[in-house]
Design a protein around this motif. Sequence first.
Motif, PDB file in Angstrom:
ATOM      1  N   ASN A   1      45.351  57.534  37.172  1.00  0.00           N
ATOM      2  CA  ASN A   1      45.314  57.892  38.631  1.00  0.00           C
ATOM      3  C   ASN A   1      45.563  57.158  39.983  1.00  0.00           C
ATOM      4  O   ASN A   1      45.607  57.235  41.158  1.00  0.00           O
ATOM      5  CB  ASN A   1      43.668  57.779  38.915  1.00  0.00           C
ATOM      6  CG  ASN A   1      43.121  59.154  37.891  1.00  0.00           C
ATOM      7  OD1 ASN A   1      42.548  60.285  38.181  1.00  0.00           O
ATOM      8  ND2 ASN A   1      42.395  58.537  36.809  1.00  0.00           N
ATOM      9  N   GLY A   2      47.444  56.988  39.258  1.00  0.00           N
ATOM     10  CA  GLY A   2      47.875  56.462  40.380  1.00  0.00           C
ATOM     11  C   GLY A   2      47.202  55.058  41.038  1.00  0.00           C
ATOM     12  O   GLY A   2      47.843  54.602  42.643  1.00  0.00           O
ATOM     13  N   LEU A   3      46.173  54.343  41.329  1.00  0.00           N
ATOM     14  CA  LEU A   3      45.730  53.019  41.874  1.00  0.00           C
ATOM     15  C   LEU A   3      46.990  52.201  41.491  1.00  0.00           C
ATOM     16  O   LEU A   3      46.002  51.205  42.658  1.00  0.00           O
ATOM     17  CB  LEU A   3      44.123  53.192  41.995  1.00  0.00           C
ATOM     18  CG  LEU A   3      43.810  54.781  42.371  1.00  0.00           C
ATOM     19  CD1 LEU A   3      42.224  54.223  41.992  1.00  0.00           C
ATOM     20  CD2 LEU A   3      43.862  55.351  43.328  1.00  0.00           C
ATOM     21  N   ILE A   4      47.066  51.313  40.983  1.00  0.00           N
ATOM     22  CA  ILE A   4      47.090  50.471  39.980  1.00  0.00           C
ATOM     23  C   ILE A   4      47.921  50.429  38.884  1.00  0.00           C
ATOM     24  O   ILE A   4      48.342  51.500  38.441  1.00  0.00           O
ATOM     25  CB  ILE A   4      46.051  49.581  39.566  1.00  0.00           C
ATOM     26  CG1 ILE A   4      45.462  50.030  38.047  1.00  0.00           C
ATOM     27  CG2 ILE A   4      45.081  49.224  40.495  1.00  0.00           C
ATOM     28  CD1 ILE A   4      44.544  49.180  37.910  1.00  0.00           C
ATOM     29  N   GLU A   5      49.231  49.225  38.903  1.00  0.00           N
ATOM     30  CA  GLU A   5      49.806  49.122  37.769  1.00  0.00           C
ATOM     31  C   GLU A   5      49.414  48.303  36.735  1.00  0.00           C
ATOM     32  O   GLU A   5      48.839  47.113  36.895  1.00  0.00           O
ATOM     33  CB  GLU A   5      51.082  48.842  38.219  1.00  0.00           C
ATOM     34  CG  GLU A   5      51.443  49.846  38.953  1.00  0.00           C
ATOM     35  CD  GLU A   5      53.032  49.964  39.427  1.00  0.00           C
ATOM     36  OE1 GLU A   5      53.824  48.399  39.459  1.00  0.00           O
ATOM     37  OE2 GLU A   5      54.170  50.348  40.616  1.00  0.00           O
ATOM     38  N   VAL A   6      49.441  48.414  35.151  1.00  0.00           N
ATOM     39  CA  VAL A   6      48.452  47.783  34.148  1.00  0.00           C
ATOM     40  C   VAL A   6      50.034  47.331  33.572  1.00  0.00           C
ATOM     41  O   VAL A   6      50.805  48.437  33.152  1.00  0.00           O
ATOM     42  CB  VAL A   6      47.605  48.113  33.890  1.00  0.00           C
ATOM     43  CG1 VAL A   6      47.311  47.659  32.357  1.00  0.00           C
ATOM     44  CG2 VAL A   6      46.930  48.869  34.501  1.00  0.00           C
TER      45      VAL A   6
ATOM     46  N   ASP B   1      32.161  44.563  33.274  1.00  0.00           N
ATOM     47  CA  ASP B   1      32.594  43.680  32.930  1.00  0.00           C
ATOM     48  C   ASP B   1      33.467  43.107  31.580  1.00  0.00           C
ATOM     49  O   ASP B   1      33.635  42.132  31.378  1.00  0.00           O
ATOM     50  CB  ASP B   1      31.661  42.663  33.903  1.00  0.00           C
ATOM     51  CG  ASP B   1      30.946  42.616  32.525  1.00  0.00           C
ATOM     52  OD1 ASP B   1      30.154  43.135  31.412  1.00  0.00           O
ATOM     53  OD2 ASP B   1      30.110  41.694  33.193  1.00  0.00           O
ATOM     54  N   ASP B   2      32.829  44.499  30.845  1.00  0.00           N
ATOM     55  CA  ASP B   2      32.934  43.602  29.148  1.00  0.00           C
ATOM     56  C   ASP B   2      34.267  43.648  28.956  1.00  0.00           C
ATOM     57  O   ASP B   2      35.332  44.764  29.303  1.00  0.00           O
ATOM     58  CB  ASP B   2      32.442  44.110  28.219  1.00  0.00           C
ATOM     59  CG  ASP B   2      32.585  46.373  28.438  1.00  0.00           C
ATOM     60  OD1 ASP B   2      33.090  46.668  27.841  1.00  0.00           O
ATOM     61  OD2 ASP B   2      31.909  46.503  29.145  1.00  0.00           O
ATOM     62  N   VAL B   3      34.963  43.437  28.462  1.00  0.00           N
ATOM     63  CA  VAL B   3      36.787  43.070  27.623  1.00  0.00           C
ATOM     64  C   VAL B   3      37.108  44.857  27.766  1.00  0.00           C
ATOM     65  O   VAL B   3      37.928  45.788  28.515  1.00  0.00           O
ATOM     66  CB  VAL B   3      37.070  42.223  26.561  1.00  0.00           C
ATOM     67  CG1 VAL B   3      38.038  43.098  26.958  1.00  0.00           C
ATOM     68  CG2 VAL B   3      36.548  40.715  27.251  1.00  0.00           C
ATOM     69  N   THR B   4      36.657  45.864  26.588  1.00  0.00           N
ATOM     70  CA  THR B   4      37.293  46.477  26.438  1.00  0.00           C
ATOM     71  C   THR B   4      37.061  47.816  27.714  1.00  0.00           C
ATOM     72  O   THR B   4      37.906  48.569  27.480  1.00  0.00           O
ATOM     73  CB  THR B   4      36.665  47.065  25.582  1.00  0.00           C
ATOM     74  OG1 THR B   4      35.277  47.705  25.042  1.00  0.00           O
ATOM     75  CG2 THR B   4      36.858  45.931  23.577  1.00  0.00           C
ATOM     76  N   ASN B   5      35.277  47.896  27.352  1.00  0.00           N
ATOM     77  CA  ASN B   5      35.402  48.806  28.728  1.00  0.00           C
ATOM     78  C   ASN B   5      35.938  48.803  29.699  1.00  0.00           C
ATOM     79  O   ASN B   5      36.192  49.382  30.857  1.00  0.00           O
ATOM     80  CB  ASN B   5      33.641  48.873  28.892  1.00  0.00           C
ATOM     81  CG  ASN B   5      33.282  50.055  27.726  1.00  0.00           C
ATOM     82  OD1 ASN B   5      33.679  50.824  27.843  1.00  0.00           O
ATOM     83  ND2 ASN B   5      32.341  49.553  27.162  1.00  0.00           N
ATOM     84  N   GLY B   6      36.631  47.430  30.281  1.00  0.00           N
ATOM     85  CA  GLY B   6      36.868  46.890  31.811  1.00  0.00           C
ATOM     86  C   GLY B   6      38.112  47.431  31.412  1.00  0.00           C
ATOM     87  O   GLY B   6      38.730  47.287  32.109  1.00  0.00           O
TER      88      GLY B   6
ATOM     89  N   GLY C   1      48.178  46.323  26.149  1.00  0.00           N
ATOM     90  CA  GLY C   1      47.398  47.324  25.530  1.00  0.00           C
ATOM     91  C   GLY C   1      46.049  48.055  25.716  1.00  0.00           C
ATOM     92  O   GLY C   1      46.600  48.660  26.642  1.00  0.00           O
ATOM     93  N   TYR C   2      45.040  48.304  25.186  1.00  0.00           N
ATOM     94  CA  TYR C   2      43.928  48.444  25.330  1.00  0.00           C
ATOM     95  C   TYR C   2      42.571  47.862  25.795  1.00  0.00           C
ATOM     96  O   TYR C   2      41.563  48.635  27.244  1.00  0.00           O
ATOM     97  CB  TYR C   2      43.057  49.241  23.686  1.00  0.00           C
ATOM     98  CG  TYR C   2      43.937  50.718  23.035  1.00  0.00           C
ATOM     99  CD1 TYR C   2      44.043  51.368  23.629  1.00  0.00           C
ATOM    100  CD2 TYR C   2      45.302  50.110  22.060  1.00  0.00           C
ATOM    101  CE1 TYR C   2      44.977  52.498  23.265  1.00  0.00           C
ATOM    102  CE2 TYR C   2      44.838  51.183  21.224  1.00  0.00           C
ATOM    103  CZ  TYR C   2      45.109  52.846  21.631  1.00  0.00           C
ATOM    104  OH  TYR C   2      45.732  53.339  21.320  1.00  0.00           O
ATOM    105  N   THR C   3      43.677  46.707  26.060  1.00  0.00           N
ATOM    106  CA  THR C   3      42.082  45.429  26.121  1.00  0.00           C
ATOM    107  C   THR C   3      43.156  45.015  27.749  1.00  0.00           C
ATOM    108  O   THR C   3      42.871  43.668  28.013  1.00  0.00           O
ATOM    109  CB  THR C   3      41.915  44.457  25.492  1.00  0.00           C
ATOM    110  OG1 THR C   3      42.974  44.170  24.740  1.00  0.00           O
ATOM    111  CG2 THR C   3      41.280  45.988  24.364  1.00  0.00           C
TER     112      THR C   3
END
Length: 275
Positions: free
Chosen positions: A156-161, A141-146, A166-168
């Motif tokens: 892995n093809g499950l969602i699109e971002v 739930d933290d911003v960077t690791n989330g 960027g990284y977060t």
Amino acid sequence: MKKLVVIFSLLLVLTACGAKNNAGGNGGAEGESSERTTVKVGLTGSESKVWSYIADEAAKEGIDVELVFFDSYPLPNAALASGEIDLNNFQHKSYLEKEVAQHGYDLTVLGETVIAPLGIYSNQLKDVSEIKDGDKIIIPDDVTNGGRALLLLEANGLIEVDDAAGYTPTLKDVTNPRNFDIVELAANNTPAALAEAPLVVINSGVAVDAGMIPTQTALVLEDAAVGDSPYINVIVARTEDKDKPELKRLVEIYHTDKVKAITEEETKGSSIPVW
């Protein structure tokens, strides 16, 4: 009689000098200082073979290292900024940057340590492709690791971002055509979620603390390319203390081949030294 008095007086003087030297002298071998300093190091989890080794080595040089363990990611930076500890070593660069921006902490990186790939885990599936539409996926739930977890799901093809995130990225930056129920959970609690969710994204260190071997247990591991990665873990101090010799010395002890060997053993090869 006078000779006896003189001899006795000399003995008293020599005895007094010897006692003074023992009380206020070097307290040990010649040239060895009795002055000691204590450094409190904040970590997450419950133990660290690397830092236990560093503590043993530092003690030989008059530096007493006290390891302080925290059970939540936001705590070690708050404790460092407030002066409760002197160093911490639990976070990567990206997380530190977010914490500094959010809380105004005046913290400085003293040294880089390892990069620990994030992984996708499951107690129900043997491959990521087996997940069904609408299934639950747990992420930190933290911003960077989330955000890092969302990028791994995208890889892995499950969602699109949205690339602009960027990284977060956060959940609002996600296109989720398969309607997965993506739930955020405190990083240290993610292993327990394996009992209920088909897929769980877990930090490498958290996985190891939970008894897993990421290189063997994870369905997928993040591509952990070393270089300018924002996910390299770091040793951090208050900026005002960055030049303290005892803190620099701990970083030097960390950056040794012995610590590389301990890291390999402790993390089963899932944390990659970068020095």
